[in-house]
Design a protein around this motif. Structure first.
Motif, PDB file in Angstrom:
ATOM      1  N   GLN A 134       0.807  -1.213   0.000  1.00 44.94           N
ATOM      2  CA  GLN A 134       0.000   0.000   0.000  1.00 44.94           C
ATOM      3  C   GLN A 134       0.843   1.267   0.000  1.00 44.94           C
ATOM      4  O   GLN A 134       0.439   2.283  -0.581  1.00 44.94           O
ATOM      5  N   VAL A 135       2.009   1.247   0.647  1.00 47.99           N
ATOM      6  CA  VAL A 135       2.765   2.489   0.840  1.00 47.99           C
ATOM      7  C   VAL A 135       4.136   2.488   0.173  1.00 47.99           C
ATOM      8  O   VAL A 135       4.635   3.541  -0.225  1.00 47.99           O
ATOM      9  N   LEU A 136       4.765   1.326   0.046  1.00 47.70           N
ATOM     10  CA  LEU A 136       6.077   1.213  -0.593  1.00 47.70           C
ATOM     11  C   LEU A 136       6.102  -0.044  -1.467  1.00 47.70           C
ATOM     12  O   LEU A 136       6.890  -0.972  -1.237  1.00 47.70           O
ATOM     13  N   PRO A 137       5.252  -0.100  -2.485  1.00 52.03           N
ATOM     14  CA  PRO A 137       5.151  -1.331  -3.282  1.00 52.03           C
ATOM     15  C   PRO A 137       6.453  -1.705  -3.979  1.00 52.03           C
ATOM     16  O   PRO A 137       6.720  -2.885  -4.196  1.00 52.03           O
ATOM     17  N   GLU A 138       7.291  -0.723  -4.304  1.00 46.06           N
ATOM     18  CA  GLU A 138       8.552  -1.025  -4.971  1.00 46.06           C
ATOM     19  C   GLU A 138       9.485  -1.834  -4.067  1.00 46.06           C
ATOM     20  O   GLU A 138      10.268  -2.649  -4.550  1.00 46.06           O
ATOM     21  N   VAL A 139       9.395  -1.600  -2.759  1.00 45.02           N
ATOM     22  CA  VAL A 139      10.219  -2.371  -1.821  1.00 45.02           C
ATOM     23  C   VAL A 139       9.702  -3.795  -1.722  1.00 45.02           C
ATOM     24  O   VAL A 139      10.480  -4.754  -1.698  1.00 45.02           O
ATOM     25  N   ALA A 140       8.380  -3.955  -1.684  1.00 42.36           N
ATOM     26  CA  ALA A 140       7.809  -5.302  -1.623  1.00 42.36           C
ATOM     27  C   ALA A 140       8.190  -6.116  -2.854  1.00 42.36           C
ATOM     28  O   ALA A 140       8.420  -7.334  -2.766  1.00 42.36           O
ATOM     29  N   LEU A 141       8.298  -5.468  -4.020  1.00 46.17           N
ATOM     30  CA  LEU A 141       8.633  -6.175  -5.254  1.00 46.17           C
ATOM     31  C   LEU A 141      10.077  -6.638  -5.301  1.00 46.17           C
ATOM     32  O   LEU A 141      10.462  -7.405  -6.192  1.00 46.17           O
ATOM     33  N   LEU A 142      10.903  -6.191  -4.356  1.00 44.24           N
ATOM     34  CA  LEU A 142      12.288  -6.631  -4.318  1.00 44.24           C
ATOM     35  C   LEU A 142      12.409  -8.114  -3.950  1.00 44.24           C
ATOM     36  O   LEU A 142      13.473  -8.712  -4.132  1.00 44.24           O
ATOM     37  N   ARG A 143      11.336  -8.684  -3.441  1.00 46.57           N
ATOM     38  CA  ARG A 143      11.368 -10.111  -3.089  1.00 46.57           C
ATOM     39  C   ARG A 143      11.226 -10.947  -4.362  1.00 46.57           C
ATOM     40  O   ARG A 143      10.258 -11.676  -4.558  1.00 46.57           O
ATOM     41  N   MET A 144      12.201 -10.836  -5.239  1.00 44.78           N
ATOM     42  CA  MET A 144      12.178 -11.590  -6.496  1.00 44.78           C
ATOM     43  C   MET A 144      12.588 -13.030  -6.250  1.00 44.78           C
ATOM     44  O   MET A 144      13.375 -13.320  -5.350  1.00 44.78           O
ATOM     45  N   GLU A 145      12.077 -13.888  -7.088  1.00 48.99           N
ATOM     46  CA  GLU A 145      12.464 -15.291  -7.001  1.00 48.99           C
ATOM     47  C   GLU A 145      13.909 -15.435  -7.466  1.00 48.99           C
ATOM     48  O   GLU A 145      14.280 -14.981  -8.558  1.00 48.99           O
ATOM     49  N   LYS A 196      15.726  -3.007  -9.983  1.00 49.89           N
ATOM     50  CA  LYS A 196      16.114  -4.355 -10.415  1.00 49.89           C
ATOM     51  C   LYS A 196      14.948  -5.229 -10.894  1.00 49.89           C
ATOM     52  O   LYS A 196      15.090  -5.935 -11.902  1.00 49.89           O
ATOM     53  N   PRO A 197      13.805  -5.234 -10.218  1.00 52.14           N
ATOM     54  CA  PRO A 197      12.725  -6.089 -10.722  1.00 52.14           C
ATOM     55  C   PRO A 197      12.322  -5.767 -12.161  1.00 52.14           C
ATOM     56  O   PRO A 197      11.993  -6.663 -12.934  1.00 52.14           O
ATOM     57  N   ARG A 198      12.376  -4.496 -12.549  1.00 53.11           N
ATOM     58  CA  ARG A 198      11.971  -4.113 -13.904  1.00 53.11           C
ATOM     59  C   ARG A 198      13.060  -4.366 -14.934  1.00 53.11           C
ATOM     60  O   ARG A 198      12.779  -4.381 -16.141  1.00 53.11           O
ATOM     61  N   THR A 199      14.290  -4.513 -14.488  1.00 54.00           N
ATOM     62  CA  THR A 199      15.395  -4.668 -15.439  1.00 54.00           C
ATOM     63  C   THR A 199      16.009  -6.063 -15.403  1.00 54.00           C
ATOM     64  O   THR A 199      17.004  -6.315 -16.083  1.00 54.00           O
ATOM     65  N   ARG A 200      15.448  -6.964 -14.650  1.00 50.43           N
ATOM     66  CA  ARG A 200      16.009  -8.306 -14.509  1.00 50.43           C
ATOM     67  C   ARG A 200      15.987  -9.038 -15.849  1.00 50.43           C
ATOM     68  O   ARG A 200      14.965  -9.108 -16.519  1.00 50.43           O
ATOM     69  N   GLU A 201      17.143  -9.565 -16.216  1.00 52.79           N
ATOM     70  CA  GLU A 201      17.294 -10.255 -17.492  1.00 52.79           C
ATOM     71  C   GLU A 201      18.073 -11.546 -17.278  1.00 52.79           C
ATOM     72  O   GLU A 201      19.146 -11.538 -16.680  1.00 52.79           O
ATOM     73  N   LEU A 202      17.510 -12.649 -17.758  1.00 55.15           N
ATOM     74  CA  LEU A 202      18.185 -13.941 -17.651  1.00 55.15           C
ATOM     75  C   LEU A 202      19.131 -14.104 -18.825  1.00 55.15           C
ATOM     76  O   LEU A 202      18.741 -13.949 -19.988  1.00 55.15           O
TER      77      LEU A 202
END
Length: 493
Positions: free
Chosen positions: A243-254, A301-307
């Motif tokens: 709700q308040v810092l969604p970009e931080v929550a998205l850091l939990r990448m697999e 990083k979540p938006r730029t992650r590249e395998l």
């Protein structure tokens, strides 16, 4: 339920409160003389039992604000009523500042951003509407009798955050308490009761009715606690961060199956903690800008992650994307413009050191590093060092030595040049005179050329700078006017 206190314990509590907060006795007697109740409440009482000296003198009473003003008329040196709509009157007596609030309850309706404030009828009812049991204790004045109907002392001993009633009701009264739970946990090092944690998740969406300013105020207080990473982790684990810092929550990448890249979320919390440890070394203390930059430095990083082939992972230009995301989020939260600008700049610069490698820094590289950081150089030192979290101890030592060397080079070059104020050796007036051009974009373009020249080659003198400028002008198709003739010398006449 609270465990009943013995008479001996009550007397000991009263003695301790009287010793630690003697300055409220006089106003307690004043209110008693006029037939009103008055009690020290909340944070000051909590702090006394935690062995700390209270910084605020918060009081509560059955008198209405108008009655409070009448009671202190002639006693207080000054009063103010900025919070009277919420039942609060402020006053000063000598060097002491008091805030007195009428017994009250606050409740937010389902879609309202403003609370419905109603006066209460008793101290116990007032305490029942407080956020957490550790803040729901009071000392009746002038005798300092402890009132602890919800087990605040027990919660202090157990280091756990509970609510006086059902947490759903407490968060319903004021959804901002959801954030406050994380803040108090980070400030005090407490855990959350299971029902409190569950209610935070259940009612996280209720934060949508709270103004951005109030949310930012609470997040700021959280970030300035001794361990904000603990509070941030609570917000993430309870889904409140969505709700308040969604970009931080998205850091939990697999993580990839070969674990070729770090756990970005845990890395970010580690960087935040390491930045806080480094603050004193650089003369900083509870620096909001550094802490926000440390928390947000990898949100691109979540938006730029590249395998990549071989199971490798890349995050190309994540610092640029992260800077934009940081600016957008902090602007939406209504952080001050200066904080928004500085944090986004630090996020964009946080990889700059690694781009130069671990070798010897040239003078031009040092100048460019200092120039790009500008007034944020000290904070960039903190962020860059904190960002080195490799488990490879040998590499960690190499990085530390490399940054030590960079700081030494900055110090050495600063003794020779004003690195913090690098500017071209020719100013705008010089450029227009030498090239014969009017004010406009072309002057700025020429100045950029001269600034790059200054960074790359250092101080070369005005004559050489002029020749370089004329060479640049020729490439750009600019024909300067004839040079002014040198004045003739009269020596030997």
């Amino acid at each position: 339920m609270a465990v009943p206190m013995s008479n001996e314990q009550r007397r000991a509590a009263a003695v301790l409160l009287r010793e630690r907060v003697p300055e409220v006795a006089d106003i307690g007697r004043l209110f008693a003389k006029h037939g009103y109740e008055l009690a020290l409440v909340g944070g000051p009482v909590r702090d006394v039992f935690r062995g700390e000296q209270p910084s605020d003198l918060d009081l509560t009473t059955d008198a209405t604000p108008e009655q409070v003003l009448a009671v202190v008329d002639g006693w207080a040196d000054s009063t103010w009523t900025i919070g009277i709509a919420f039942g609060t009157v402020g006053l000063r007596k000598g060097s002491l500042v008091f805030e007195i609030t009428t017994y009250r309850s606050e409740r937010y309706l389902a879609t309202s951003r403003k609370p419905d404030v109603r006066y209460g009828r008793s101290l116990e009812e007032d305490l029942s509407r407080r956020d957490f049991t550790i803040n729901a204790m009071a000392a009746r004045l002038p005798g300092y009798g402890l009132v602890d109907p919800f087990g605040g002392l027990d919660a202090l001993r157990e280091k756990v955050l509970r609510t006086p009633g059902r947490p759903q009701d407490s968060f319903g009264d004021d959804p901002l308490r959801i954030l406050r739970a994380a803040r108090f946990a980070a400030k005090l090092g407490f855990t959350l009761a299971a029902d409190v944690r569950a209610a935070m998740t259940e009612q996280a969406s209720r934060l949508g009715i709270v103004s951005a300013e109030r949310i930012t105020g609470e997040l700021t207080k959280l970030m300035l606690t001794p361990d904000p990473a603990l509070g941030i982790d609570i917000l993430v684990q309870t889904d409140v961060a969505d709700q308040v810092l969604p970009e931080v929550a998205l850091l939990r990448m697999e993580a990839d199956e070969h674990h070729r890249h770090k756990d970005v979320y845990q890395h970010s919390l580690t960087v935040l903690r390491q930045a806080i440890e480094l603050e004193p070394r650089y003369g900083l203390q509870a620096d909001l800008t550094v802490r926000l930059a440390a928390l947000l430095h990898d949100i691109g990083k979540p938006r730029t992650r590249e395998l990549l082939p071989g199971g490798r992972v890349a995050f190309h230009h994540h610092e640029v994307v992260g800077a934009k995301l940081a600016r957008r989020r902090l602007t939406a939260l209504r952080f001050p413009n200066g904080v928004v600008q500085d944090v986004s700049t630090l996020v964009e610069l946080h990889l700059r050191f690694h781009g130069y490698g671990e070798g010897e820094w040239t003078d031009s590289a040092v100048r460019r590093y200092v120039r790009d950081a500008g007034p944020l150089l000290t904070r960039l030192h903190v962020l860059t060092r904190a960002d080195c979290t490799t488990r490879n101890q040998a590499r960690a030592r190499r990085l530390a030595r490399a940054y030590d060397a960079l700081e030494q080079r900055i110090a050495e070059l600063s003794e020779q040049e004003e690195l913090a104020r690098i500017r071209p050796e020719l100013d705008g007036d010089d450029i227009m005179r030498i090239l014969g051009i009017p004010p406009g974009p072309l002057v700025g373009k020429a100045r950029d050329f001269l600034l790059e020249l200054r960074i790359t080659r250092g101080l070369i003198g005005r004559d050489q700078a002029t020749q370089e400028l004329l060479g640049w002008a020729a490439v750009e198709g600019i024909t300067p006017p004839p040079a002014d003739p040198e004045p003739e010398s009269d020596e030997g006449d």
